[in-house]
Design a protein around this motif. Structure first.
Motif, PDB file in Angstrom:
ATOM      1  N   SER A 185       0.810  -1.231  -0.201  1.00 55.72           N
ATOM      2  CA  SER A 185       0.114   0.017   0.138  1.00 55.72           C
ATOM      3  C   SER A 185       0.957   1.178  -0.221  1.00 55.72           C
ATOM      4  N   PRO A 186       0.378   2.521  -0.349  1.00 53.58           N
ATOM      5  CA  PRO A 186       1.166   3.793  -0.319  1.00 53.58           C
ATOM      6  C   PRO A 186       1.573   3.984   1.067  1.00 53.58           C
ATOM      7  N   ARG A 187       1.155   3.137   2.232  1.00 57.60           N
ATOM      8  CA  ARG A 187       1.502   3.544   3.597  1.00 57.60           C
ATOM      9  C   ARG A 187       2.670   2.872   3.851  1.00 57.60           C
ATOM     10  N   ASN A 188       2.612   1.441   3.085  1.00 59.93           N
ATOM     11  CA  ASN A 188       3.865   0.616   3.861  1.00 59.93           C
ATOM     12  C   ASN A 188       4.900   0.072   2.878  1.00 59.93           C
ATOM     13  N   TYR A 189       4.957   0.813   1.444  1.00 57.51           N
ATOM     14  CA  TYR A 189       5.883   0.251   0.598  1.00 57.51           C
ATOM     15  C   TYR A 189       7.229   0.536   1.068  1.00 57.51           C
ATOM     16  N   LYS A 190       7.610   1.376   1.715  1.00 53.07           N
ATOM     17  CA  LYS A 190       9.079   1.639   2.470  1.00 53.07           C
ATOM     18  C   LYS A 190       9.657   0.494   2.961  1.00 53.07           C
ATOM     19  N   LYS A 191       8.683  -0.397   3.649  1.00 48.93           N
ATOM     20  CA  LYS A 191       9.326  -1.364   4.185  1.00 48.93           C
ATOM     21  C   LYS A 191      10.106  -2.803   3.550  1.00 48.93           C
ATOM     22  N   PHE A 192       9.671  -2.587   2.072  1.00 53.88           N
ATOM     23  CA  PHE A 192      10.287  -3.393   1.317  1.00 53.88           C
ATOM     24  C   PHE A 192      11.586  -2.953   0.641  1.00 53.88           C
ATOM     25  N   ILE A 193      12.026  -1.696   1.174  1.00 55.74           N
ATOM     26  CA  ILE A 193      13.195  -1.109   0.377  1.00 55.74           C
ATOM     27  C   ILE A 193      14.309  -1.878   1.501  1.00 55.74           C
ATOM     28  N   GLY A 194      15.301  -2.462   0.752  1.00 49.40           N
ATOM     29  CA  GLY A 194      16.589  -3.290   1.338  1.00 49.40           C
ATOM     30  C   GLY A 194      16.083  -4.678   1.248  1.00 49.40           C
ATOM     31  N   LYS A 195      14.939  -4.973   0.985  1.00 50.94           N
ATOM     32  CA  LYS A 195      14.776  -6.374   1.252  1.00 50.94           C
ATOM     33  C   LYS A 195      15.285  -7.384   0.176  1.00 50.94           C
ATOM     34  N   VAL A 196      15.527  -8.338   0.066  1.00 50.73           N
ATOM     35  CA  VAL A 196      15.969  -9.354  -0.833  1.00 50.73           C
ATOM     36  C   VAL A 196      14.767 -10.164  -1.433  1.00 50.73           C
ATOM     37  N   VAL A 197      14.570  -9.902  -2.922  1.00 48.60           N
ATOM     38  CA  VAL A 197      13.528 -10.773  -3.638  1.00 48.60           C
ATOM     39  C   VAL A 197      14.287 -11.430  -4.777  1.00 48.60           C
ATOM     40  N   HIS A 198      13.461 -12.311  -5.450  1.00 50.81           N
ATOM     41  CA  HIS A 198      13.854 -12.843  -6.629  1.00 50.81           C
ATOM     42  C   HIS A 198      12.703 -12.983  -7.824  1.00 50.81           C
ATOM     43  N   ALA A 237       3.469 -10.538  -8.295  1.00 52.82           N
ATOM     44  CA  ALA A 237       3.443 -11.746  -9.230  1.00 52.82           C
ATOM     45  C   ALA A 237       4.680 -11.757 -10.072  1.00 52.82           C
ATOM     46  N   ILE A 238       5.332 -10.717 -10.035  1.00 53.51           N
ATOM     47  CA  ILE A 238       6.574 -10.642 -10.703  1.00 53.51           C
ATOM     48  C   ILE A 238       8.042 -11.211  -9.600  1.00 53.51           C
ATOM     49  N   PHE A 239       7.797 -10.671  -8.454  1.00 54.45           N
ATOM     50  CA  PHE A 239       8.978 -11.041  -7.397  1.00 54.45           C
ATOM     51  C   PHE A 239       8.167 -11.840  -6.344  1.00 54.45           C
ATOM     52  N   ALA A 240       9.103 -12.684  -5.801  1.00 54.67           N
ATOM     53  CA  ALA A 240       8.809 -13.229  -4.443  1.00 54.67           C
ATOM     54  C   ALA A 240       9.813 -12.987  -3.346  1.00 54.67           C
ATOM     55  N   PRO A 241       9.711 -12.772  -2.225  1.00 50.74           N
ATOM     56  CA  PRO A 241      10.564 -12.393  -0.905  1.00 50.74           C
ATOM     57  C   PRO A 241      11.428 -13.714  -0.915  1.00 50.74           C
ATOM     58  N   GLY A 242      12.847 -13.359  -0.685  1.00 52.84           N
ATOM     59  CA  GLY A 242      13.913 -14.301  -0.245  1.00 52.84           C
ATOM     60  C   GLY A 242      14.685 -14.271  -1.267  1.00 52.84           C
TER      61      GLY A 242
END
Length: 483
Positions: free
Chosen positions: A271-284, A358-363
Motif C-alpha cells: 500500500s502507499p503507506r507501507n511500501y518503504k518497508k520493502f526497501i532493502g529486502k531481498v527478492v527474486h 506476481a513478478i517477485f517473491a521474497p527471499g
C-alpha cells in the motif's frame, strides 16, 4: 492362525473402504488401487512437514491450541505412524480395554474434556464420530495440568480444525510453489508416495485439501497448467503436532506452509503507506521478465530466480504504477521495472502480470558463482565462450527455445527484435562453445517445410517450441520437452 489372517484381511478391507468414502482422505491423480499385503504398508510412513513462522495468512486464520486450551467439540483424526503399530494409544472407555491403532485408523475423535481414572491417572476423553463410542488417552504420569503444557499432546491425532479452515480458504485458489520438493500418491487405498521435483515459484491451483499426518495434518494437492498434480503435507497452527518450534529446521522446514506454498492473494501486496518497508529486502524473480538495465540503457531479458535487493520504490504521480529500482546481488547491476504495488488495483485494471507480487517473491533466488571478467560481460548483456548456462541466463535471460543435436550438443536460441536469431551453442559439459547470429525467423539452414528440422554440419537437430533446459524436466528430471 487362519482366523487371525481372516481378521487382519477384514480390518484392511474395512480401512480401505473407510479411506475411499472419507472426505478427509484425498489423493493425486494416478494413484493405483492395490490390496494391502502387510500392516506396515497400510500404516505407511510419517510424512514429514511443517510450516514457517506465522505470517499474514497463517496468523489470521490458524490459531495454535495447546492441550490446556482444547475446547469441547474439537475434531481430530487418528493417523498412526509405523511406530504406533506396537503401541496402543486409546482405551475403550466402556470396556476398559486398549484398542489397536490399526482399528482406530481414520476414525474421527471429538474432544470431550479430561477426567481422572480410578487409578488416579488423568484421561483425555473423546467420542468417536463413526461409532459414538467413548475413548480416552491415558496420561502415564502427573496431572492433566502438568502434562498439557508440554508439546507431546495426544499421539496419532491429526487436528482436523486446520484441515477444515484450509479447505475453506485455499480450495481453487492460485498459489506458487516455494520449494522444488513435493510428492505424488502411488496407492489409492494406502499411503504410498513418490518424491518429485518441480519448478520453484510455479503458479498452481489448489484442487483438493485433506488430512495428512499428525505432525503435518493438512494435505494440499495442487495442479499445474498441464494437469500434473502433486502434494505437500504441511502444518498450519501446529496444534497437537508434537514438535517444538526449534525442530522445524533443515528438511523439516519445507513442511511449514509458507515454505511450501505462497498464496497469490496474500503475497507482497504493497500500500502507499507501507511500501518503504520493502526497501532493502531481498527478492527474486518468479517469472522471466524484461527490465531496464542501467548500464546498457536497454531492456534486458531476466530469467526466473534472479536475485535482487530492492533499492527504491517511487510511485508515479499520474497513474497507479511505481518505478522499482533493484540491484542484482551477483553483478551489482541496477535495473528498473514498472509495477503495480496493490494486488486489488492490478486485478481491477486487468494487469495482474504487472503486479509486484506476481513478478517477485521474497527471499533469495539462485546463487550463481562467476568471475569478475564474466560479470563485466553480463553487465553489458553479452554472452561469451566459456559461460555456464546460469551465466548465459543472467546475461540474456531464458531462451525462446532449445535445439538438440547429436553428441550432447545443444543450442539456446534467442529471438532478437531485429528479426535475427542468436544461437548459443553448448558442448556436452554445459559450457558455451560458440555463439552466432543468423537471419530469422528460422535461422541458417532451417527449412520450415520439413517440420522444423534442419541439418547443421551434417547433424540433425530438433527445434523445441519452448525453452526447456537439459536435465530440467518437470517430474522426471530428465529434460522432457514441454510442447
Amino acid at each position: 492362525m487362519k482366523k487371525m489372517i481372516f481378521t487382519a484381511c477384514l480390518a484392511i478391507a474395512f480401512l480401505t473402504a473407510s479411506a475411499q468414502s472419507n472426505p478427509y482422505i484425498v489423493k493425486t491423480k494416478g494413484a493405483k488401487k492395490s490390496a494391502m499385503t502387510a500392516m506396515q504398508e497400510e500404516i505407511a510412513e510419517a510424512i514429514e512437514e511443517n510450516e514457517d513462522e506465522s505470517q499474514d495468512f497463517i496468523s489470521q486464520n490458524f490459531k495454535f491450541h495447546s492441550l490446556c486450551d482444547w475446547e469441547d467439540g474439537m475434531k481430530f483424526m487418528v493417523m498412526p505412524e509405523k511406530i504406533d503399530l506396537v503401541v496402543r494409544t486409546f482405551t475403550d472407555a466402556t470396556t476398559g480395554k486398549e484398542v489397536s491403532n490399526m482399528t482406530m485408523k481414520y476414525k474421527t475423535l471429538i474432544y470431550k474434556g479430561h477426567s481422572e481414572g480410578k487409578d488416579g491417572h488423568a484421561h483425555v476423553d473423546f467420542i468417536c464420530q463413526e461409532d459414538q463410542k467413548p475413548y480416552y488417552y491415558e496420561i502415564g504420569y502427573g496431572s492433566f495440568e502438568d502434562y498439557c503444557f508440554q508439546k507431546m499432546g495426544v499421539p496419532t491425532l491429526a487436528y482436523l480444525g486446520d484441515v477444515d479452515i484450509a479447505k475453506e480458504k485455499l480450495l481453487d485458489k492460485k498459489v506458487f510453489t516455494k520449494t522444488k520438493f513435493y510428492r505424488i500418491d502411488t496407492e489409492y487405498d494406502g499411503e504410498g508416495y513418490q518424491d518429485v521435483e518441480v519448478d520453484q515459484d510455479m503458479e498452481v491451483t489448489v484442487v483438493a485439501v485433506g488430512v495428512g499426518s499428525r505432525r503435518y495434518p493438512v494435505k494440499i494437492i495442487v495442479e499445474d497448467k498441464d494437469g500434473n498434480q502433486f502434494y505437500q503435507n504441511v502444518t498450519m497452527s501446529k496444534t497437537n503436532c508434537g514438535m517444538r518450534d526449534d525442530e522445524f529446521v533443515t528438511d523439516e522446514a519445507r513442511y511449514l506452509f509458507n515454505n511450501s506454498f505462497e498464496l497469490m492473494d496474500d503475497i507482497m501486496s504493497i500500500s502507499p503507506r507501507n511500501y518503504k518497508k520493502f526497501i532493502g529486502k531481498v527478492v527474486h524473480t518468479k517469472v522471466p521478465i524484461r527490465m531496464l538495465n542501467e548500464v546498457s540503457s536497454k531492456q534486458q531479458a531476466i530469467p526466473r530466480l534472479a536475485e535482487y535487493n530492492v533499492m527504491s520504490i517511487t510511485p508515479h504521480k499520474n497513474d497507479e504504477f511505481s518505478t522499482v529500482k533493484l540491484r542484482n546481488t551477483t553483478t551489482g547491476n541496477f535495473f528498473y521495472v514498472e509495477a503495480l504495488l496493490d494486488h486489488m488495483t492490478a486485478q481491477e485494471m486487468g494487469k495482474e502480470q504487472q503486479f509486484f507480487g506476481a513478478i517477485f517473491a521474497p527471499g533469495p533466488g539462485k546463487k550463481v558463482v562467476t568471475s569478475e571478467a564474466t560479470r563485466a560481460m553480463i553487465r553489458q548483456g553479452h554472452v561469451g565462450i566459456g559461460m555456464t548456462g546460469d551465466e548465459v541466463e543472467m546475461a540474456a535471460g531464458e531462451a525462446n527455445y532449445v535445439e538438440y543435436s547429436d553428441g550432447g550438443v545443444y543450442y539456446w536460441v534467442y529471438e532478437r527484435s531485429n528479426n535475427k536469431l542468436l544461437f548459443v551453442e553448448f558442448d556436452g559439459t554445459g559450457v558455451v562453445k560458440k555463439t552466432s547470429v543468423a537471419d530469422g525467423p528460422y535461422g541458417p539452414g532451417v527449412n520450415p517445410e520439413t517440420n522444423n528440422k534442419k541439418t547443421t554440419n551434417g547433424k540433425k537437430t530438433t527445434r523445441m517450441s519452448k525453452a526447456v533446459k537439459p536435465d530440467r524436466g518437470w517430474l522426471s528430471g530428465k529434460g522432457t520437452p514441454l510442447e
